[in-house]
Design a protein around this motif. Structure first.
Motif, PDB file in Angstrom:
ATOM      1  N   SER A 616       0.832  -1.197   0.000  1.00 34.60           N
ATOM      2  CA  SER A 616       0.000   0.000   0.000  1.00 34.60           C
ATOM      3  C   SER A 616       0.871   1.254   0.000  1.00 34.60           C
ATOM      4  O   SER A 616       2.097   1.196   0.132  1.00 34.60           O
ATOM      5  N   ALA A 617       0.222   2.405  -0.137  1.00 33.52           N
ATOM      6  CA  ALA A 617       0.945   3.674  -0.120  1.00 33.52           C
ATOM      7  C   ALA A 617       1.457   4.022   1.271  1.00 33.52           C
ATOM      8  O   ALA A 617       2.399   4.800   1.418  1.00 33.52           O
ATOM      9  N   SER A 618       0.849   3.430   2.289  1.00 38.78           N
ATOM     10  CA  SER A 618       1.262   3.681   3.676  1.00 38.78           C
ATOM     11  C   SER A 618       1.541   2.343   4.352  1.00 38.78           C
ATOM     12  O   SER A 618       0.683   1.791   5.064  1.00 38.78           O
ATOM     13  N   PRO A 619       2.729   1.772   4.126  1.00 35.57           N
ATOM     14  CA  PRO A 619       3.034   0.434   4.652  1.00 35.57           C
ATOM     15  C   PRO A 619       2.955   0.362   6.175  1.00 35.57           C
ATOM     16  O   PRO A 619       3.335   1.294   6.881  1.00 35.57           O
ATOM     17  N   ARG A 620       2.458  -0.788   6.630  1.00 34.84           N
ATOM     18  CA  ARG A 620       2.347  -1.051   8.065  1.00 34.84           C
ATOM     19  C   ARG A 620       2.949  -2.420   8.357  1.00 34.84           C
ATOM     20  O   ARG A 620       3.146  -3.231   7.450  1.00 34.84           O
ATOM     21  N   PRO A 621       3.223  -2.712   9.625  1.00 37.01           N
ATOM     22  CA  PRO A 621       3.718  -4.053   9.970  1.00 37.01           C
ATOM     23  C   PRO A 621       2.696  -5.130   9.617  1.00 37.01           C
ATOM     24  O   PRO A 621       1.492  -4.869   9.509  1.00 37.01           O
ATOM     25  N   ILE A 622       3.203  -6.340   9.430  1.00 36.17           N
ATOM     26  CA  ILE A 622       2.359  -7.478   9.050  1.00 36.17           C
ATOM     27  C   ILE A 622       2.458  -8.543  10.138  1.00 36.17           C
ATOM     28  O   ILE A 622       3.547  -8.853  10.631  1.00 36.17           O
ATOM     29  N   CYS A 623       1.325  -9.088  10.504  1.00 34.89           N
ATOM     30  CA  CYS A 623       1.278 -10.212  11.443  1.00 34.89           C
ATOM     31  C   CYS A 623       0.962 -11.486  10.678  1.00 34.89           C
ATOM     32  O   CYS A 623       0.128 -11.481   9.758  1.00 34.89           O
ATOM     33  N   ASP A 624       1.623 -12.579  11.050  1.00 35.14           N
ATOM     34  CA  ASP A 624       1.374 -13.850  10.393  1.00 35.14           C
ATOM     35  C   ASP A 624       0.044 -14.411  10.866  1.00 35.14           C
ATOM     36  O   ASP A 624      -0.271 -14.383  12.063  1.00 35.14           O
ATOM     37  N   GLY A 625      -0.749 -14.894   9.948  1.00 36.00           N
ATOM     38  CA  GLY A 625      -2.038 -15.463  10.291  1.00 36.00           C
ATOM     39  C   GLY A 625      -2.588 -16.192   9.094  1.00 36.00           C
ATOM     40  O   GLY A 625      -1.868 -16.489   8.139  1.00 36.00           O
ATOM     41  N   THR A 626      -3.890 -16.492   9.116  1.00 32.91           N
ATOM     42  CA  THR A 626      -4.531 -17.180   8.000  1.00 32.91           C
ATOM     43  C   THR A 626      -5.687 -16.322   7.500  1.00 32.91           C
ATOM     44  O   THR A 626      -6.824 -16.499   7.888  1.00 32.91           O
ATOM     45  N   PRO A 627      -5.421 -15.354   6.611  1.00 34.70           N
ATOM     46  CA  PRO A 627      -4.112 -15.041   6.018  1.00 34.70           C
ATOM     47  C   PRO A 627      -3.336 -14.051   6.871  1.00 34.70           C
ATOM     48  O   PRO A 627      -3.869 -13.530   7.860  1.00 34.70           O
ATOM     49  N   PRO A 628      -2.081 -13.741   6.509  1.00 36.36           N
ATOM     50  CA  PRO A 628      -1.367 -12.652   7.184  1.00 36.36           C
ATOM     51  C   PRO A 628      -2.165 -11.358   7.068  1.00 36.36           C
ATOM     52  O   PRO A 628      -2.901 -11.150   6.113  1.00 36.36           O
ATOM     53  N   TYR A 629      -1.995 -10.468   8.048  1.00 34.82           N
ATOM     54  CA  TYR A 629      -2.812  -9.266   8.062  1.00 34.82           C
ATOM     55  C   TYR A 629      -2.003  -8.077   8.570  1.00 34.82           C
ATOM     56  O   TYR A 629      -0.969  -8.230   9.234  1.00 34.82           O
TER      57      TYR A 629
END
Length: 675
Positions: A616-629
């Motif tokens: 995205s234009a404003s990247p954020r941290p990602i958490c692993d999940g089903t799916p990652p979010y």
């Protein structure tokens, strides 16, 4: 009546658009081709892009046209177009004085307007409109009721008739004329309306297409079936009167249904029509243009481009990518590229992103799998530090290296104010590890300390040599700023080994292919062959393969990367969950703020890389999940979704192929020569 009088008569058939004083201006506005241009007969043709088996995956065109030879057009089609458009085609010499006089009488008497153009004149006009004209003004002039245009067309038509056979003129006309729904020429129309080829057109089918010439919109069978039916039957009757069909054939043809396809259309233009192969197609176009093939050649040259895309591998790769991150997941992109190693070529076998390729909302046409993404690939870049240290003789894969504690500082790694930047680890590690174990467990401090011995510039050089070529071309800031590679060298960026630089997933896959090719770098090529409309090969200028790393070092490093999927390795859990059972050289990576994570791996037969990142234009941290979010803190790692994507995709792609061991290490590189 002579030619000059006939041409004057033709000019009189048009409504007044000004005095004869406009003649010179009208001629200058026109783009009517010269006699030699028309005689050559070359016209825009669609380029077809195929997979490695020759099945089409995309069409590139400005006009969807597939020119065919005379023998490829059914006699019924030729008879139909002559019957309705130019019944004296075989009698006149390109300009029909009799037809012109008849039209003049009819028009002056208040009848339906007739232009009296012969098929030869129509071919000249269509050539002007679809080939010679390059501006809107020229295209308007090509169809304007201009005295100048009509006279020029008549002159050129007579010239053509004296140089070309009637059959050649007829064939060219049928190849150039527009027949509605984006179909230029009879082959495109036969496919669009009936799903057939022009040599198989029946009498009613041919009559319908011939009837469209007068007005493709008014007689469109998809939108105006009654009008189309009436017009078709007029053509059939004209064919009967001409004697090209019998009364019985005419009756049967007139009784036949229209028989057009439910969805009359030509293939989509460009990579949007390639479906799941859209990103591969997009990379192909950029690759060909860098190789010197222009956009105009691609969209009008009628080329056949056979690519390296393996359709089965592409399907399996797309399933693996979407299986980890649904295409609609906000902020989270999952991309993967697969490259086949080789001593003389690195072929791109498949390329996918979870995002649907396209321009509609929720889709993307940005080159996600091959354009550098700004978040980086994390510890994957430790491969370059290890390779540099081995080449310099500092370490071998069995060498024991120091693993300073988390928070380690070095005077070589500091902020702009000169303050040392602490280097942290993501876990607890032994104070010393072999290089092999360090690659598998990935302590940051160990590789920053190793980089103290190698120096940063040689590590950047190694990254470029092994395949990260965009580091030298990607600006470090605004356009025109120094490249990422130049800044890393000049500023001695110790963080380079931690993978903070913009990273192309495809290039990362090609790094793995270079190691699997015993240190032989080749460009990641999507092209098997390009041929022109005659079948002659088209030269595609590609960089030559070159030996960038001693084969012994490359083979030994492959062994040094062989523990990542084993117990204790950073991708062991992902490998087990996907049933992975092959030897592999692999490395995981995660950026410090969890906005991206990567996995790269290679078997002797196939190499690949997967990156999960915020697109995205404003990247954020990602958490692993089903799916990652997308989340506030982040816990994504290369050994999670990226590794699961890789192991599923590569496992499915290699299914049924023999399990091949990694090359044996060279004893010279088990321990560094400086030990």
């Amino acid at each position: 009546m002579g030619l000059a009088a006939g041409v004057l008569l033709a000019a009189m058939m048009f409504p007044a658009v000004g005095g004869v004083g406009l003649l010179a201006a009208q001629i200058s506005d026109s783009a009517v081709g010269t006699s030699s241009d028309l005689q050559s007969g070359t016209m825009p043709a669609a380029t077809v892009v195929t997979d490695s088996a020759g099945a089409p995956i995309a069409y590139l065109y400005s006009q969807y046209r597939v020119p065919v030879a005379s023998a490829g057009i059914a006699p019924a089609m030729k008879a139909a177009i002559v019957a309705i458009e130019d019944r004296r085609f075989y009698q006149h010499g390109g300009f029909d004085v009799v037809g012109a006089a008849r039209a003049l009488v009819n028009n002056s008497g208040g009848g339906a307007t007739q232009g009296a153009s012969t098929l030869t004149e129509q071919y000249v006009k269509n050539y002007d409109l679809y080939v010679a004209a390059t501006t809107d003004a020229q295209r308007r002039a090509a169809v304007a009721p201009s005295y100048a245009r009509k006279i020029k067309e008549a002159e050129l038509a007579v010239s053509l008739d004296s140089r070309l056979s009637k059959d050649e003129i007829l064939t060219r006309y049928l190849n150039i004329v527009y027949l509605g729904h984006g179909a230029y020429g009879v082959a495109a129309a036969a496919k669009a309306y009936f799903g057939t080829t022009p040599d198989q057109l029946t009498v009613p089918q041919a009559a319908l297409l011939a009837g469209l010439v007068q007005s493709p919109a008014d007689y469109d069978p998809a939108r105006h079936p009654d009008a189309a039916l009436g017009r078709r039957n007029v053509v059939i009757e004209q064919m009967r009167q001409q004697g090209s069909i019998t009364a019985q054939q005419a009756a049967a043809a007139a009784a036949a249904p229209l028989g057009v396809l439910p969805n009359v259309s030509v293939p989509s233009a460009g990579c949007v029509g390639a479906g799941d192969a859209g990103y591969f197609c997009s990379y192909l176009l950029s690759y060909l243009q860098e190789a010197g093939i222009t956009s105009a050649q691609l969209t009008g040259g009628g080329y056949t481009i056979r690519t390296t895309l393996n359709r089965d591998a592409q399907t399996k790769l797309k399933a693996a990518v979407d299986g980890q991150v649904d295409p609609t997941t906000p902020h989270v992109a999952d991309v993967m590229s697969v490259v086949q190693p080789g001593a003389d070529a690195h072929q791109v076998v498949a390329m996918a992103a979870n995002r649907t390729y396209g321009n509609a909302p929720g889709e993307s046409s940005f080159g996600l799998p091959y354009q550098p993404e700004n978040m980086g690939a994390g510890s994957v870049f430790k491969i370059f530090t290890a390779a540099t240290a081995m080449e310099k003789g500092i370490v071998g894969i069995d060498s024991i290296i120091d693993v300073p504690g988390s928070g380690y500082t070095t005077p070589l790694y500091h902020d702009p104010a000169g303050r040392p930047i602490p280097v942290h680890n993501a876990g607890n590690y032994a104070s010393q590890l072999s290089l092999t174990d360090a690659l598998a467990q990935s302590p940051n401090t160990a590789f920053v300390k190793l980089e103290e011995s190698t120096g940063v510039p040689p590590v950047v050089d190694m990254a470029e040599r092994l395949g990260m070529t965009s580091l030298a071309t990607t600006p470090s800031g605004r356009a025109g700023s120094p490249s990422v590679a130049d800044v890393a060298r000049s500023q001695n960026q110790m963080s380079f080994t931690l993978g903070v630089s913009p990273t192309s997933d495809l290039e990362l896959a090609n790094v793995a292919a270079t190691l699997a090719s015993h240190g032989m770098w080749c460009p990641p090529s999507p092209v098997e062959s390009v041929t022109d409309r005659t079948g002659a090969p088209v030269t595609v200028t590609q960089p030559p393969c070159r030996q960038v790393l001693d084969p012994a070092i490359a083979d030994t490093l492959m062994n040094g990367l062989s523990k990542d999927e084993q117990p204790g390795g950073t991708s062991a859990a992902a490998a087990a969950s996907m049933g992975w059972n092959r030897p592999i050289a692999a490395k995981t990576g995660t950026t410090n703020d969890y906005k991206s994570a990567a996995f790269v791996g290679a078997t002797p037969q196939m190499a690949g890389a997967s990156i999960v990142f915020d697109d995205s234009a404003s990247p954020r941290p990602i958490c692993d999940g089903t799916p990652p979010y997308s989340c506030s803190g982040g816990n994504i790692y290369g050994g999670k979704a990226p590794a699961r994507t890789f192991y599923r995709a590569m496992g499915d792609i290699l299914d049924g192929q023999p399990v091949v061991p990694l090359p044996p290490p060279d004893p010279r590189y088990l321990n560094g020569s400086q030990s």
